[in-house]
Design a protein around this motif. Structure first.
Motif, PDB file in Angstrom:
ATOM      1  N   CYS A  48       6.928   1.939  -3.271  1.00 34.22           N
ATOM      2  CA  CYS A  48       5.764   0.957  -3.298  1.00 34.22           C
ATOM      3  C   CYS A  48       5.090   0.761  -1.908  1.00 34.22           C
ATOM      4  N   CYS A  51       1.855  -3.265  -0.033  1.00 36.05           N
ATOM      5  CA  CYS A  51       1.350  -3.941   1.133  1.00 36.05           C
ATOM      6  C   CYS A  51       1.792  -3.247   2.417  1.00 36.05           C
ATOM      7  N   CYS A  56       8.001   1.196   0.617  1.00 36.55           N
ATOM      8  CA  CYS A  56       9.361   0.714   0.394  1.00 36.55           C
ATOM      9  C   CYS A  56       9.777   1.624  -0.638  1.00 36.55           C
ATOM     10  N   CYS A  70       9.979  -6.917   0.490  1.00 39.24           N
ATOM     11  CA  CYS A  70       9.773  -8.421  -0.195  1.00 39.24           C
ATOM     12  C   CYS A  70      10.797  -8.920  -1.123  1.00 39.24           C
TER      13      CYS A  70
HETATM   14 FE1  SF4 Z   1       5.717  -3.258  -2.053  1.00 41.53          FE
HETATM   15 FE2  SF4 Z   1       7.181  -5.468  -1.504  1.00 41.53          FE
HETATM   16 FE3  SF4 Z   1       7.368  -3.257  -0.012  1.00 41.53          FE
HETATM   17 FE4  SF4 Z   1       5.263  -4.417   0.291  1.00 41.53          FE
HETATM   18  S1  SF4 Z   1       7.250  -5.375   0.923  1.00 41.53           S
HETATM   19  S2  SF4 Z   1       5.408  -2.261   0.230  1.00 41.53           S
HETATM   20  S3  SF4 Z   1       4.955  -5.113  -1.974  1.00 41.53           S
HETATM   21  S4  SF4 Z   1       7.989  -3.518  -2.203  1.00 41.53           S
END
Ligand code: SF4
Ligand code: NFS
Length: 623
Positions: A48, A51, A56, A70
């Motif tokens: 992901c 953000c 991640c 997150c």
């Molecule tokens: Fe994705 Fe959450 Fe990592 Fe941001 S913190 S990149 S939304 S998994």
């Protein structure tokens, strides 16, 4: 050690791969090799970067992190990524649809050169939408139809979009309502996916997938359907006729123009301009015999089904068309156009001309399109190609002989006409069991699959089992190249299907057009469900995207499933990192919308499963 024979099943394609290798021209197969090994996290869909606390990644096996920074889990991340793929795919199809509506609007309000060619179709679309047609001017009817379409992109109430409401039967609409997935507005469903999937909003796999379904339905029964219907109105509804396909449609002594991309608003005009006597004269002045305008990918299919324009190839053949050394200009608009074309073209005299305000290719010639000046711009593009003929290097030219004839143009209207006015002969054949059922095959080549292999193998296996095939997109070009779209190919079908094809003079697989024309398959399925008084999910139907590659294919697959159709994928979308998502897509979806996905890379095995599914549906119907 990846041999040309292992890259494509098509000889003309192999010949050009060899030429590219000999001349050290990099193609998509080289770049796939250079990418090995590809990222396992990406393949599973568990990275992901929504953000910038990320990126991640979730560790799928070991004892590494199970949550993003997150707190997002693999399930959330996979579902979000999937929903975003659908959003992108639905956006591409629907924006294409919007452009056609705008072309018609520009024609009616500002005199853009797009006259309505098919008034009958306009009236039938208007009637479906509940617009009065009797004793009214064509222009007035058209204005009302345009208004309904614009509403579907912009209305803010919660009612289902106009086109879905007008085209889908009540049973289907009730299913969508009960599941909470009836699309309200084509753009809004896409925007809502982007909202839900941004950092810290929706984390539930089921509600994320439901929103994905909603957006996909806004595509299939909205944007894509609008594209098809408006294109038929403006450019004519496809009629059955003979065409030619493969790289061999390029002609040595002619100025060759390949129109590549998706939106016929442009390519229609190029084809017209290529017939302009002045430009043909000019071509002769430069020593050519004339102008040979051919298609590629979906815009090629749009031209092929409507005007019989030859098609030079599907997705994996785009670079190879240039490798022939005989292309003066490749004119591109949007979607499925490799950025590498500019680099391949540098090895030859070929000009890549980009035309869409949405898509600029660094290194290309930019001649941007504008509906109001469509004719002048199209002529300028063709003139640019003609003037480039003298730059062709004869010693670099090698056009493969391979091409095949193919019958195409099976719009729902043309199919009904061929059947004598109604679907009844087809339905009777299905009821009696002469034809066991229908499979709709769509979309794409994927460089990870041997070019056209899955398309041809799956089609061959299914027709042997007396299953009629309908389809669109790069599948259609694959079949056209292979000779499947010839009535005599029916000899390869099972006895039942063969008999029906022979009596109707049709091939065992029917080319319905480009990928937005998947909407034609929905209309056909809906018609059949109405006739038989059942839901689409009760019919002996299935779908397949057997060499799926694009986000658009994900949207198509999803709206097939959401329309009640069991849908096979021959390539694996990046979702395997979440068992929960996989379960919703492949199992739970059956209970919610009556269809589900099924992944199987081997087309022979897939044919078996699809056939079994069709037999199961027959049994349940008592036929
Ligand atoms: Fe994705 Fe959450 Fe990592 Fe941001 S913190 S990149 S939304 S998994
Ligand atoms: Ni469909 Fe057409 Fe081909 Fe796939 Fe691309 S050209 S819209 S996405 S690759 S079938």
């Amino acid at each position: 050690n990846w041999k040309p024979e292992d890259k494509s099943i098509d000889q003309a394609t192999q010949e050009m791969i060899k030429k590219a290798e000999k001349e050290n021209i990099e193609t998509i197969w080289d770049r796939l090799e250079a990418q090995q090994p590809q990222c396992g996290y990406g393949q599973l869909g568990i990275c992901c970067k929504n953000c910038f606390q990320g990126p991640c990644r979730i560790d799928p096996f070991g004892d590494g992190p199970k949550k993003g920074v997150c707190g997002a889990t693999a399930d959330t991340i996979v579902a979000r990524n999937l929903a975003r793929m659908i959003a992108a795919g639905a956006a591409a199809h629907s924006d294409h649809g919007r452009h056609v509506v705008i072309a018609m609007y520009e024609a009616i309000e500002h005199g853009a050169p797009y006259p309505i060619k098919d008034e009958k179709k306009l009236k039938s679309v208007a009637k479906k939408l509940g617009i009065a047609v009797d004793n009214r001017e064509i222009k007035e009817i058209a204005k009302d139809v345009i208004k309904k379409a614009f509403e579907d992109f912009g209305k803010q109430d919660d009612s289902i979009i106009n086109f879905a409401d007008a085209y889908a039967n009540d049973k289907r609409k009730q299913t969508w309502k009960d599941a909470g997935v009836a699309p309200r507005n084509i753009d809004r469903e896409v925007v809502e996916i982007m909202h839900r999937t941004t950092m810290g909003v929706d984390h539930d796999t089921v509600s994320l997938i439901a929103q994905g379904i909603k957006a996909s339905l806004g595509d299939g029964w909205g944007g894509s359907l609008i594209a098809t219907e408006f294109q038929d109105i403006l450019f004519g509804t496809p009629q059955i006729g003979k065409r030619e396909a493969n790289l061999g449609v390029l002609k040595e002594d002619y100025v060759n123009i390949v129109v590549h991309g998706h939106e016929p608003v442009l390519s229609e005009k190029i084809i017209e301009a290529a017939q302009d006597p002045e430009l043909i004269e000019l071509a002769k002045k430069y020593g050519a015999k004339g102008i040979n305008a051919v298609g590629m990918c979906c815009t090629g299919l749009e031209l092929l089904v409507r005007h019989g324009t030859p098609i030079a190839g599907n997705y994996l053949q785009q670079e190879l068309a240039i490798v022939t050394g005989a292309v003066e200009a490749m004119v591109v608009d949007v979607q499925c156009i490799m950025p590498s074309l500019v680099d391949v073209a540098r090895c030859f005299h070929t000009k890549i001309i980009d035309t869409s305000s949405l898509a600029t290719f660094p290194g290309a010639t930019h001649i941007k399109f504008d509906e109001r000046k469509a004719d002048e711009i199209a002529k300028e593009i063709v003139r640019t190609a003609v003037e480039n003929f003298s730059n062709r290097e004869k010693n670099k030219v090698q056009i493969p002989k391979g091409k095949s004839e193919a019958i195409g143009g099976f719009s729902v209207e043309a199919t009904l006409e061929a059947l004598g006015g109604s679907l009844q002969p087809l339905e009777d054949a299905i009821k009696s069991g002469t034809i066991r059922g229908i499979v709709g095959i769509v979309g794409c080549n994927n460089v990870k699959v041997k070019h056209n292999y899955n398309h041809i193998t799956l089609t061959n296996e299914l027709i042997k089992n007396d299953i009629l095939i309908i389809g669109t997109g790069c599948w259609a070009t694959a079949c056209a190249e292979y000779g499947i779209f010839l009535p005599e190919y029916a000899k390869n079908a099972g006895d039942g299907l063969r008999t029906i094809c022979e009596s109707l003079g049709i091939p065992p697989a029917l080319n319905m057009g480009s990928c937005v024309d998947c909407s034609r398959m929905l209309v056909l399925a809906d018609l059949m469900a109405r006739d038989l008084g059942v839901d689409i999910s009760d019919l002996p139907l299935a779908g397949s995207a057997t060499e799926a590659m694009t986000e658009k294919a994900v949207s198509i697959g999803t709206y097939f499933v959401a329309s009640g159709i069991f849908t096979h994928l021959g390539t694996t979308p990046p979702v395997l990192g979440s068992q929960e998502v996989v379960k919703v897509l492949t199992e739970n979806a059956f209970d919610i919308v009556g269809g589900a996905f099924y992944v199987e890379p081997d087309p022979v095995k897939a044919a078996k499963t699809l056939t079994e599914y069709i037999e199961k549906k027959r049994k349940a119907l008592g036929i």
